[in-house]
Structures are given as structure tokens and as C-alpha cells.
Design a protein around this motif. Structure first.
Motif, PDB file in Angstrom:
ATOM      1  N   ASP A  94       0.826  -1.208   0.000  1.00  0.00           N
ATOM      2  CA  ASP A  94       0.000   0.000   0.000  1.00  0.00           C
ATOM      3  C   ASP A  94       0.859   1.257   0.000  1.00  0.00           C
ATOM      4  OD1 ASP A  94       0.892  -0.685   2.545  1.00  0.00           O
ATOM      5  OD2 ASP A  94      -0.784   0.307   3.559  1.00  0.00           O
ATOM      6  N   ASP A  97       2.462   1.512  -3.566  1.00  0.00           N
ATOM      7  CA  ASP A  97       1.471   1.945  -4.556  1.00  0.00           C
ATOM      8  C   ASP A  97       1.154   3.427  -4.408  1.00  0.00           C
ATOM      9  OD1 ASP A  97       1.393  -0.623  -5.508  1.00  0.00           O
ATOM     10  OD2 ASP A  97      -0.464  -1.173  -4.479  1.00  0.00           O
ATOM     11  N   TRP A  98       1.046   3.895  -3.161  1.00  0.00           N
ATOM     12  CA  TRP A  98       0.748   5.313  -2.954  1.00  0.00           C
ATOM     13  C   TRP A  98       1.884   6.183  -3.482  1.00  0.00           C
ATOM     14  CZ3 TRP A  98       2.970   9.405  -0.280  1.00  0.00           C
ATOM     15  CH2 TRP A  98       2.176  10.555  -0.172  1.00  0.00           C
ATOM     16  N   ALA A 100       3.987   5.475  -5.827  1.00  0.00           N
ATOM     17  CA  ALA A 100       4.033   5.399  -7.292  1.00  0.00           C
ATOM     18  C   ALA A 100       2.993   6.299  -7.945  1.00  0.00           C
ATOM     19  CB  ALA A 100       3.826   3.954  -7.743  1.00  0.00           C
ATOM     20  N   ASP A 101       1.920   6.605  -7.229  1.00  0.00           N
ATOM     21  CA  ASP A 101       0.845   7.428  -7.790  1.00  0.00           C
ATOM     22  C   ASP A 101       1.070   8.924  -7.601  1.00  0.00           C
ATOM     23  OD1 ASP A 101      -0.552   5.248  -8.692  1.00  0.00           O
ATOM     24  OD2 ASP A 101      -1.807   5.082  -6.904  1.00  0.00           O
ATOM     25  N   GLN A 102       2.134   9.310  -6.895  1.00  0.00           N
ATOM     26  CA  GLN A 102       2.355  10.723  -6.592  1.00  0.00           C
ATOM     27  C   GLN A 102       3.214  11.407  -7.648  1.00  0.00           C
ATOM     28  OE1 GLN A 102       0.489  11.754  -3.913  1.00  0.00           O
ATOM     29  NE2 GLN A 102      -0.058   9.579  -4.100  1.00  0.00           N
ATOM     30  N   ASP A 103       3.186  12.749  -7.609  1.00  0.00           N
ATOM     31  CA  ASP A 103       4.117  13.517  -8.430  1.00  0.00           C
ATOM     32  C   ASP A 103       5.541  13.202  -7.980  1.00  0.00           C
ATOM     33  OD1 ASP A 103       1.861  14.625  -9.465  1.00  0.00           O
ATOM     34  OD2 ASP A 103       2.060  16.558  -8.452  1.00  0.00           O
ATOM     35  N   PRO A 105       7.512  10.469  -8.135  1.00  0.00           N
ATOM     36  CA  PRO A 105       7.556   9.286  -7.261  1.00  0.00           C
ATOM     37  C   PRO A 105       8.967   8.861  -6.881  1.00  0.00           C
ATOM     38  CG  PRO A 105       6.917   8.682  -9.505  1.00  0.00           C
ATOM     39  CD  PRO A 105       6.868  10.180  -9.428  1.00  0.00           C
ATOM     40  N   SER A 275       2.298   6.998 -17.614  1.00  0.00           N
ATOM     41  CA  SER A 275       2.645   5.648 -17.171  1.00  0.00           C
ATOM     42  C   SER A 275       3.136   4.838 -18.358  1.00  0.00           C
ATOM     43  CB  SER A 275       1.430   4.954 -16.544  1.00  0.00           C
ATOM     44  OG  SER A 275       0.965   5.677 -15.426  1.00  0.00           O
ATOM     45  N   GLN A 284       6.159   5.580 -13.731  1.00  0.00           N
ATOM     46  CA  GLN A 284       5.401   6.807 -13.911  1.00  0.00           C
ATOM     47  C   GLN A 284       6.381   7.964 -13.892  1.00  0.00           C
ATOM     48  OE1 GLN A 284       2.384   6.663 -10.743  1.00  0.00           O
ATOM     49  NE2 GLN A 284       0.856   6.484 -12.343  1.00  0.00           N
TER      50      GLN A 284
END
Length: 338
Positions: A94, A97-98, A100-103, A105, A275, A284
């Protein structure tokens, strides 16, 4: 979720006993408690100076950590703690994944591992005790280093967390005129700015920070330049010793440098977040896609999809056009074989 929650979740994978013993013997905990393979690698220190960035690299799937040996030093402990941070993040899907989803990363992952290292090596209360009523200054980095067994980067990380908003705590090597460590606190709403101090950046000739004498300090509004020429101002408090300059950068005037505060023009990274998959992994990154295939460029090899396809394409020896390898037999494409 935010960065501090990520750090807390990663650290929760360690028992209180393991965390306590890590401070005393990082190597023993990594090898005996976590069953990781930890090996020295002299070549990792070739381009690093004391107080620089983390001198290690991890191969997470194999449970291997390589590090630049500086036995029984604060620097080595920071390297081992930082690499343990990478291992912990990898064990917490978790969190991974968080991030990886941010500006930005990649930078955020390094920041998270820095903070994990700081939490393992330096009690949270230590920085608060040194700062006192504030405001945070560069001298606090020296004071925290003297009052603890933590390395200078760990002290910088602990202090950067106490900035009220966008800013950074940086360590600059006088000999190389280079930033050897920077702990950045992004803007809580707008994220990473385009311009900020970061490891490996060279100060421009004549920069006020390079002229700071040993034992002297300054508080000024100063410009900062990126390697590609972008520039933005920060309010800066700095102090020097014989080998280094320690500097606190802030978007706001913590030190009452100016009476009238002219607006600071600051741009933030607004490029689209793309991505892709390449080099055996997904990624990303912020940037613009290839105009031909509309796919992002790999941060590792630099290729887009059409460039990757071109490298693997086979050329017909008769018409000299390129095709997928399975369409070229004995050097000829389908059309030329007909």
C-alpha cells in the motif's frame, strides 16, 4: 495517506525491539534479524564525500544490500538505515502503490527512505529540543549533530520536517561547490517546485553561499539556479564551517529578513503524469510523450515505444524497409519474398 503515514506504516513492520537494537547495531539487525545479505562495495564511495547522499544500493528481490564501507561511522549507519527503508517500502504494497501514484515518485521514495532512516537513528524529540522556540536555523543542524550520534544528512532530514511549508535543508561541500545532501519539504498543496536544491547540483560561481567564511552566518533572500538554467528565490539562513556550508531554504521569511516581501515567482511541475512499461518494470514520470507513438520515454533507457521497436526491427536486404523480426526470413520481407 501522506508521507508521514507511509513512513509510519513502513516502520510498523519492525518490532519495537528490532528498532531499538538497530540504533546500536544496524549491521547485526539486518543480517541476523531480517536475514538480509549485506556486503561492502568499495566502488560505491568513489564519487561521494563525507556527509553526502546515501552510499548504498539494494537488490530487493534478492535481499541484498551493497554499501560503501566507512566502519563504525555515522555515515555508514545512515546508508544502512536508508537501504532498510527501501526494503521496508517494498514489503508494504500500500505504501509502494501510494508513492508510485504521486508527483515525482522517485524523489518521494528517496525522501521516504531518508525519513525512515532518520526515525531509526534519531529520536523525534531530539530535533524539537535543539530548535526550541525557533525559528529553525542552519546552526541547529550543527547543534543537533553535536548533540547526537546521527550523521549530518540524518540531522538535515529531521530538521527539514520542521519547516512550516515549502523548503529544504542542504549541505554544500566547499571543495566541490556541490550540494552533497538536500532534504526537501514540498509544498503541501502544489507539490514539488521546478527549482529547488538537490543532491549533485553545482553552485554558480560567485554565489553568496560559497563566499560564507567559516564560523560566519547569513540570512538573505537568494536566487537558486537549476543545472538547466531555471531560477527562483528562497529565503535562506546559512552557516559555514571549514569544509561545508549548511543552509536552510524556505518559501516564507522565517528570519524576518525583509520588511516588504516582494512576491516570489515560483513554478511547480505541471507536466502530465504518464505511465509506461520498459526495462522489465512499469514506471510513472512527468513529461511529454513521443509525438509519433504518444508513449512516454523510459526514465532508465530514454526510449519511447517506437524507438524500442526500431531497435528490435529487422531490415529487409532488398527494399531496406524495417519490419518485425518474424516477418523477415533469410534477410527478405514478405513482399520481397513473393
Amino acid at each position: 495517506m501522506n508521507l508521514e503515514v507511509c513512513v509510519e506504516r513502513a516502520l510498523s513492520l519492525l518490532t519495537d525491539d528490532v528498532r531499538a537494537r538497530f540504533t546500536e547495531s544496524p549491521m547485526a539487525v539486518l543480517r541476523e534479524d531480517l536475514k538480509l545479505t549485506v556486503r561492502p562495495a568499495e566502488h560505491l564511495s568513489d564519487a561521494r564525500d563525507d556527509g553526502g547522499a546515501c552510499d548504498g544500493v539494494s537488490f530487493l528481490q534478492d535481499g541484498v544490500i551493497l554499501y560503501a564501507p566507512t566502519p563504525w561511522s555515522r555515515r555508514e549507519n545512515f546508508t544502512l538505515a536508508h537501504e532498510l527503508g527501501h526494503w521496508l517500502v517494498d514489503q508494504a504494497p500500500d505504501v509502494y502503490d501510494w508513492l508510485a501514484d504521486q508527483d515525482e515518485p522517485g524523489r518521494l521514495l528517496e525522501t521516504a527512505c531518508d525519513r525512515i532512516a532518520q526515525r531509526l537513528l534519531l529520536p523525534e524529540a531530539a530535533a524539537l529540543t535543539v530548535i526550541g522556540a525557533g525559528p529553525l536555523t542552519a546552526q541547529h543542524l550543527i547543534d543537533l549533530y553535536d548533540a547526537s550520534q546521527a550523521s549530518r544528512p540524518v540531522c538535515a532530514i529531521a530538521l527539514a520536517k520542521r519547516l512550516p511549508g515549502l523548503g529544504a535543508v542542504a549541505i554544500i561541500d566547499r571543495a566541490t561547490q556541490e550540494v552533497t545532501h538536500a532534504s526537501v519539504k514540498p509544498d503541501p498543496e502544489q507539490g514539488w517546485p521546478i527549482v529547488f536544491p538537490w543532491r549533485g547540483q553545482q553552485l554558480t560561481q560567485g554565489h553568496a553561499l560559497l563566499g560564507l567564511a567559516s564560523g560566519a552566518s547569513l540570512s538573505q533572500r537568494l536566487p537558486w539556479w537549476t543545472p538547466w538554467g531555471a531560477q527562483a528565490d528562497f529565503y535562506v539562513n546559512a552557516v559555514g564551517d571549514e569544509k561545508r556550508v549548511y543552509a536552510v531554504f524556505c518559501d516564507s521569511d522565517l528570519w524576518k529578513i525583509e520588511t516588504f516581501h516582494a512576491p516570489i515567482q515560483r513554478d511547480f511541475d505541471t507536466r502530465p503524469l504518464l505511465s509506461g512499461s520498459c526495462c522489465g518494470t512499469t514506471f510513472q514520470r512527468r513529461g511529454y510523450p513521443c509525438q509519433a507513438c504518444r508513449q512516454p520515454f523510459c526514465p532508465n533507457c530514454g526510449d519511447c515505444r517506437c524507438e524500442r521497436d526500431a531497435k528490435h526491427a529487422a531490415t529487409c536486404t532488398r527494399c531496406f524497409l524495417q519490419f518485425s523480426p518474424h516477418l523477415v526470413v533469410d534477410g527478405l520481407c514478405v513482399e520481397c519474398r513473393a
